[in-house]
Design an enzyme around this catalytic site. Structure first.
Site, short mmCIF file in Angstrom:
data_model
loop_
_atom_site.label_atom_id
_atom_site.label_comp_id
_atom_site.label_asym_id
_atom_site.label_seq_id
_atom_site.Cartn_x
_atom_site.Cartn_y
_atom_site.Cartn_z
N GLU A 183 39.56 90.54 -38.64
CA GLU A 183 38.00 90.94 -39.75
C GLU A 183 39.28 91.83 -40.47
O GLU A 183 39.21 93.02 -41.06
CB GLU A 183 37.34 92.20 -39.41
CG GLU A 183 36.64 91.57 -38.23
CD GLU A 183 35.53 92.49 -37.96
OE1 GLU A 183 34.26 91.03 -38.25
OE2 GLU A 183 35.07 93.31 -38.36
N HIS A 232 35.77 99.04 -34.78
CA HIS A 232 35.41 98.50 -35.87
C HIS A 232 35.51 98.64 -37.72
O HIS A 232 35.30 100.66 -36.89
CB HIS A 232 33.82 97.59 -35.91
CG HIS A 232 33.12 96.37 -36.74
ND1 HIS A 232 32.94 96.96 -38.53
CD2 HIS A 232 33.17 95.89 -37.01
CE1 HIS A 232 32.33 96.59 -39.08
NE2 HIS A 232 32.25 95.16 -38.37
N LYS A 265 24.92 95.50 -35.67
CA LYS A 265 25.56 96.88 -37.05
C LYS A 265 24.09 97.60 -36.65
O LYS A 265 23.39 97.81 -35.56
CB LYS A 265 25.25 96.89 -38.57
CG LYS A 265 26.35 95.83 -38.86
CD LYS A 265 26.72 95.52 -39.99
CE LYS A 265 27.78 94.65 -40.23
NZ LYS A 265 29.08 94.85 -41.26
N ASN A 300 27.49 90.65 -35.20
CA ASN A 300 27.47 91.62 -34.55
C ASN A 300 26.38 92.43 -35.86
O ASN A 300 26.12 92.79 -36.61
CB ASN A 300 28.45 92.32 -35.01
CG ASN A 300 28.80 94.21 -35.91
OD1 ASN A 300 27.89 94.66 -35.50
ND2 ASN A 300 29.33 94.85 -36.43
N SER A 303 32.23 88.02 -43.94
CA SER A 303 32.02 87.46 -44.63
C SER A 303 31.79 85.51 -44.18
O SER A 303 31.36 84.74 -44.78
CB SER A 303 31.02 86.75 -45.92
OG SER A 303 31.82 88.27 -46.24
N GLY A 346 31.02 92.66 -45.76
CA GLY A 346 30.23 92.54 -46.19
C GLY A 346 29.69 92.33 -47.73
O GLY A 346 29.13 92.30 -48.11
N GLU A 364 34.08 99.59 -39.77
CA GLU A 364 33.08 101.11 -40.55
C GLU A 364 32.54 101.37 -40.07
O GLU A 364 32.88 103.41 -40.35
CB GLU A 364 31.07 100.15 -40.32
CG GLU A 364 31.76 98.94 -41.75
CD GLU A 364 30.40 98.39 -40.79
OE1 GLU A 364 29.03 98.15 -40.56
OE2 GLU A 364 30.23 96.86 -41.96
C1 PEP Z 1 30.80 92.35 -39.46
O1 PEP Z 1 30.41 93.47 -39.51
O2 PEP Z 1 31.94 92.85 -38.22
C2 PEP Z 1 31.17 91.15 -40.36
C3 PEP Z 1 31.95 90.33 -40.52
O3 PEP Z 1 30.78 91.00 -41.08
P1 PEP Z 1 30.31 91.07 -42.24
O4 PEP Z 1 29.78 89.22 -41.79
O5 PEP Z 1 28.73 90.87 -43.25
O6 PEP Z 1 30.88 90.21 -43.43
#
Ligand code: PEP
Length: 256
Positions: A167, A95, A11, A9, A213, A173, A97
């Site tokens: 998630e 997601h 973003k 992803n 992460s 993040g 976000e």
């Molecule tokens: C994501 O954006 O779905 C995500 C898991 O980000 P990160 O791996 O940076 O935590």
């Protein structure tokens, strides 16, 4: 046996030029990886160029969002058929976000999922609890609500083809991944609910992947847990070497 599913992803990162350069490099590096489903989700602006760069390779392409109407006066939005026409086969929906910053709810997630499936896109539906909800002992209740409302009206065949990304919001993040045990517990719960509501076949075929992460040094341990079928990777997917390491470490053990 579910094929491990690893999605990047991106973003709001990467220009068209950067995105194409990444995919050209990745397709050479990953040309012999046929036991992992590899997906890249670039920004909308790079969708067509990435689809062209990945053409006839083992790399699939995803959009990061959609709007549920086919067309109309919806300034700034992009529909499922438009995404499909741009060369994507997958779409990320709900997601955290988007939920936190752009008003997505379980109900809009449901409309988006329905539109994605109608356009024959494979949906990657994101769910997960906040830190406050986890600390309040609400994790399973939140997952149940997101699943029940988000998947409302879908049938067992549709669930079988779905990818659910667990998630935990506190892990996205932040550099703080869920422990493999926390991931396995949540994934086991999700799979149990799918079995209860949609039947054993759908539950066994649906991919439930972990996001939050994921990095090269924790990918193998997380993805080898029961019911964890792969990963949705944000930050660590922006560098081609790091993303390649994650997908290599997610291959079924026998192939590595
Ligand atoms: C994501 O954006 O779905 C995500 C898991 O980000 P990160 O791996 O940076 O935590």
């Amino acid at each position: 046996m579910r094929t491990p599913f690893i999605a990047a992803n991106w973003k709001m990162y990467k220009t068209v030029h950067e995105a194409v350069a990444f995919v050209k490099e990745l397709r050479v590096m990953a040309k012999d990886v046929h036991d992992v489903e590899i997906v890249i989700a670039p920004p909308f602006t790079a969708l067509r160029a990435v689809a062209d760069a990945a053409h006839a390779s083992n790399i699939g392409v995803a959009a990061q969002n959609l709007y549920w109407e086919r067309e109309g006066a919806f300034t700034g939005e992009v529909s499922a058929p438009m995404i499909k026409e741009a060369g994507a086969e997958y779409v990320i929906i709900g997601h955290s976000e988007r939920r936190r910053l752009f008003g997505d709810t379980d109900q809009t997630v449901n409309r988006k999922l329905t539109a994605a499936l109608a356009a024959h896109l494979t949906a990657i539906a994101c769910i997960g609890e906040t830190l406050e909800e986890r600390e309040g002992g609400q994790t399973f209740a939140v997952l149940d609500r997101q699943l029940k409302d988000g998947l409302d009206g879908l049938n067992a065949d549709q669930i079988a083809g779905l990818v659910i990304a667990y998630e935990p919001v506190w892990a996205i993040g932040t550099g703080r991944n869920a422990t493999p045990q926390q991931a396995a517990e949540a994934h086991g719960h999700i799979r149990g609910r799918l079995r209860q509501w949609f039947g054993g076949l759908a539950a066994d075929q649906c991919h439930v992947i972990y996001g939050g992460s994921v990095k090269p040094d924790n990918a193998r341990e997380l993805v080898s847990m029961p019911d964890v079928d792969g990963a949705l990777v944000g930050g660590a997917s922006l560098d081609v070497r790091s993303f390649f390491d994650i997908l290599t470490r997610s291959r079924p053990q026998a192939a590595v």
